[in-house]
Scaffold this motif. Structure first.
Motif, short mmCIF file in Angstrom:
data_model
loop_
_atom_site.label_atom_id
_atom_site.label_comp_id
_atom_site.label_asym_id
_atom_site.label_seq_id
_atom_site.Cartn_x
_atom_site.Cartn_y
_atom_site.Cartn_z
N THR A 39 79.50 4.65 54.90
CA THR A 39 79.02 5.99 54.60
C THR A 39 77.51 6.07 54.76
O THR A 39 76.98 7.03 55.35
CB THR A 39 79.42 6.40 53.17
OG1 THR A 39 80.84 6.41 53.06
CG2 THR A 39 78.89 7.79 52.83
N TYR A 44 81.83 6.58 59.87
CA TYR A 44 83.21 7.04 59.91
C TYR A 44 83.41 8.08 61.03
O TYR A 44 82.51 8.87 61.33
CB TYR A 44 83.61 7.65 58.57
CG TYR A 44 83.92 6.61 57.52
CD1 TYR A 44 85.09 5.85 57.60
CD2 TYR A 44 83.06 6.37 56.46
CE1 TYR A 44 85.39 4.89 56.65
CE2 TYR A 44 83.35 5.41 55.50
CZ TYR A 44 84.51 4.67 55.60
OH TYR A 44 84.80 3.71 54.67
N ILE A 46 84.41 11.08 61.70
CA ILE A 46 84.66 12.41 61.15
C ILE A 46 83.60 13.37 61.69
O ILE A 46 82.56 12.95 62.21
CB ILE A 46 84.61 12.42 59.61
CG1 ILE A 46 83.25 11.89 59.11
CG2 ILE A 46 85.75 11.59 59.03
CD1 ILE A 46 83.07 11.96 57.60
N ARG A 59 89.05 18.47 65.71
CA ARG A 59 89.10 17.49 64.64
C ARG A 59 87.75 17.36 63.93
O ARG A 59 87.66 16.67 62.90
CB ARG A 59 89.53 16.13 65.20
CG ARG A 59 90.93 16.15 65.79
CD ARG A 59 91.40 14.77 66.22
NE ARG A 59 91.55 13.87 65.07
CZ ARG A 59 92.02 12.63 65.16
NH1 ARG A 59 92.38 12.16 66.36
NH2 ARG A 59 92.13 11.87 64.10
N CYS A 62 86.94 20.69 59.03
CA CYS A 62 87.82 20.51 57.88
C CYS A 62 89.02 21.42 58.04
O CYS A 62 88.88 22.62 58.28
CB CYS A 62 87.06 20.84 56.59
SG CYS A 62 88.10 20.89 55.11
N TRP A 144 87.97 9.99 48.98
CA TRP A 144 88.06 9.64 50.39
C TRP A 144 89.50 9.26 50.76
O TRP A 144 90.03 9.69 51.79
CB TRP A 144 87.11 8.50 50.71
CG TRP A 144 87.29 7.89 52.06
CD1 TRP A 144 87.73 6.62 52.33
CD2 TRP A 144 87.05 8.50 53.33
NE1 TRP A 144 87.77 6.40 53.69
CE2 TRP A 144 87.36 7.54 54.33
CE3 TRP A 144 86.61 9.76 53.72
CZ2 TRP A 144 87.23 7.81 55.69
CZ3 TRP A 144 86.48 10.04 55.09
CH2 TRP A 144 86.80 9.07 56.05
N LYS A 145 90.16 8.49 49.92
CA LYS A 145 91.54 8.09 50.21
C LYS A 145 92.47 9.31 50.21
O LYS A 145 93.37 9.40 51.05
CB LYS A 145 92.02 7.06 49.17
CG LYS A 145 91.38 5.70 49.31
CD LYS A 145 92.19 4.61 48.65
CE LYS A 145 92.31 4.81 47.17
NZ LYS A 145 93.05 3.69 46.52
N ARG A 147 91.66 12.32 50.98
CA ARG A 147 91.38 13.04 52.23
C ARG A 147 92.10 12.41 53.40
O ARG A 147 92.71 13.09 54.24
CB ARG A 147 89.87 13.09 52.47
CG ARG A 147 89.47 13.74 53.81
CD ARG A 147 89.34 12.68 54.90
NE ARG A 147 89.07 13.29 56.21
CZ ARG A 147 89.20 12.64 57.36
NH1 ARG A 147 89.63 11.38 57.37
NH2 ARG A 147 88.92 13.24 58.50
N CYS A 148 92.05 11.07 53.50
CA CYS A 148 92.69 10.37 54.61
C CYS A 148 94.20 10.57 54.57
O CYS A 148 94.85 10.78 55.62
CB CYS A 148 92.34 8.89 54.57
SG CYS A 148 90.60 8.55 54.94
N GLU A 149 94.78 10.51 53.40
CA GLU A 149 96.22 10.77 53.26
C GLU A 149 96.56 12.18 53.72
O GLU A 149 97.56 12.42 54.40
CB GLU A 149 96.65 10.56 51.81
CG GLU A 149 96.58 9.12 51.34
CD GLU A 149 96.82 9.00 49.84
OE1 GLU A 149 97.20 10.00 49.22
OE2 GLU A 149 96.62 7.90 49.29
N VAL A 151 94.96 14.12 55.83
CA VAL A 151 94.78 14.32 57.26
C VAL A 151 95.82 13.57 58.08
O VAL A 151 96.32 14.07 59.09
CB VAL A 151 93.36 13.88 57.68
CG1 VAL A 151 93.21 13.85 59.20
CG2 VAL A 151 92.32 14.81 57.07
N ILE A 152 96.19 12.37 57.62
CA ILE A 152 97.08 11.52 58.42
C ILE A 152 98.56 11.78 58.16
O ILE A 152 99.36 11.90 59.09
CB ILE A 152 96.75 10.03 58.17
CG1 ILE A 152 95.30 9.74 58.62
CG2 ILE A 152 97.74 9.12 58.89
CD1 ILE A 152 94.80 8.38 58.22
#
Length: 236
Positions: A39, A44, A46, A59, A62, A144-145, A147-149, A151-152
């Motif tokens: 960070t 990252y 993003i 991508r 948001c 952060w986790k 957010r990743c969940e 998006v993915i």
């Protein structure tokens, strides 16, 4: 950004070397050290990373807010379920320990290991400092986790589920602290007194626990999240 966020919070202006060394503080597990390092280096993939990749420009935004997705947006601004619920829970928990609360900025999140709390007479509060860096770093990493969940795998994160996950993260840290005081770790063991100072005034039914509860089985009732803990309160 980090330097001035720390200065605004506690009137201490850290040097570049202090900032870089703080990323690897021993109170951060490796996964959080890596998260903080990447960070700080804007590493990252993003936001602006995707703006120059043909057919993937969308991508960079948001999915919920429609604005460029920076780490600052993810951790402190996004309206998707996650950051607001986590910081509200963190605030309610923190106010059991120390009444002053400032909603963390990205700079304060990255500089949380540099923050110094003191009494009105100027006495240092190492237990408060340690809980602050644990609370801020673990909360940011959970956001952060989430957010990743989102998006993915696109799960639906409900507010109660988010608060339950946050509580579990903090409770696991408490259990880890207890375990790391064991003499088998030798010089690397956590000082018992520091662990007691870190978690004082935050445990459920704490008044019924012994003064040294490190090895007391009853302490594993867990973390005390106050009633209505997800509601944000303005500082006095």
């Amino acid at each position: 950004m980090t330097r001035h966020a720390v200065s605004d919070y506690c009137d201490f202006m850290p040097t570049d070397s202090r900032i870089w060394r703080s990323i690897w503080h021993r109170d951060f597990p490796r996964k959080i050290r890596d998260f903080r390092y990447k960070t700080m280096h804007d590493a990252y993939k993003i936001g602006h990373y995707w703006e120059k990749i043909t057919n993937h420009e969308h991508r960079s935004l948001c999915q919920r807010c429609g604005v460029p997705e920076s780490m600052e947006h993810i951790l402190t601004e996004c309206s998707s379920p996650g950051q607001n619920e986590v910081w509200n829970a963190a605030e309610s928990f923190w106010r059991q320990k120390y009444n002053h609360w400032t909603r963390p900025s990205l700079g304060l999140i990255l500089g949380c290991a540099l923050v110094q709390h003191k009494t009105q007479s100027g006495r240092s509060l190492p237990g408060v400092d340690r809980l602050f860096r644990i609370l801020i770093s673990q909360s940011a990493f959970l956001i952060w986790k989430l957010r990743c969940e989102r998006v993915i795998t696109h799960p639906e994160h409900s507010a109660p589920a988010i608060v339950n996950r946050w509580t579990s993260v903090i409770a696991d840290q408490l259990k880890l602290d207890q375990a790391l005081t064991h003499p088998r770790f030798g010089k690397q063991a956590l000082p018992r007194k520091m662990v007691l100072r870190t978690w004082s005034n935050t445990l459920r039914e704490e008044k019924f626990l012994p003064d040294d509860w490190i090895t007391y089985s009853g302490v594993l009732v867990g973390i005390n999240l106050p009633e209505h803990g997800t509601r944000r309160r303005e500082p006095p």
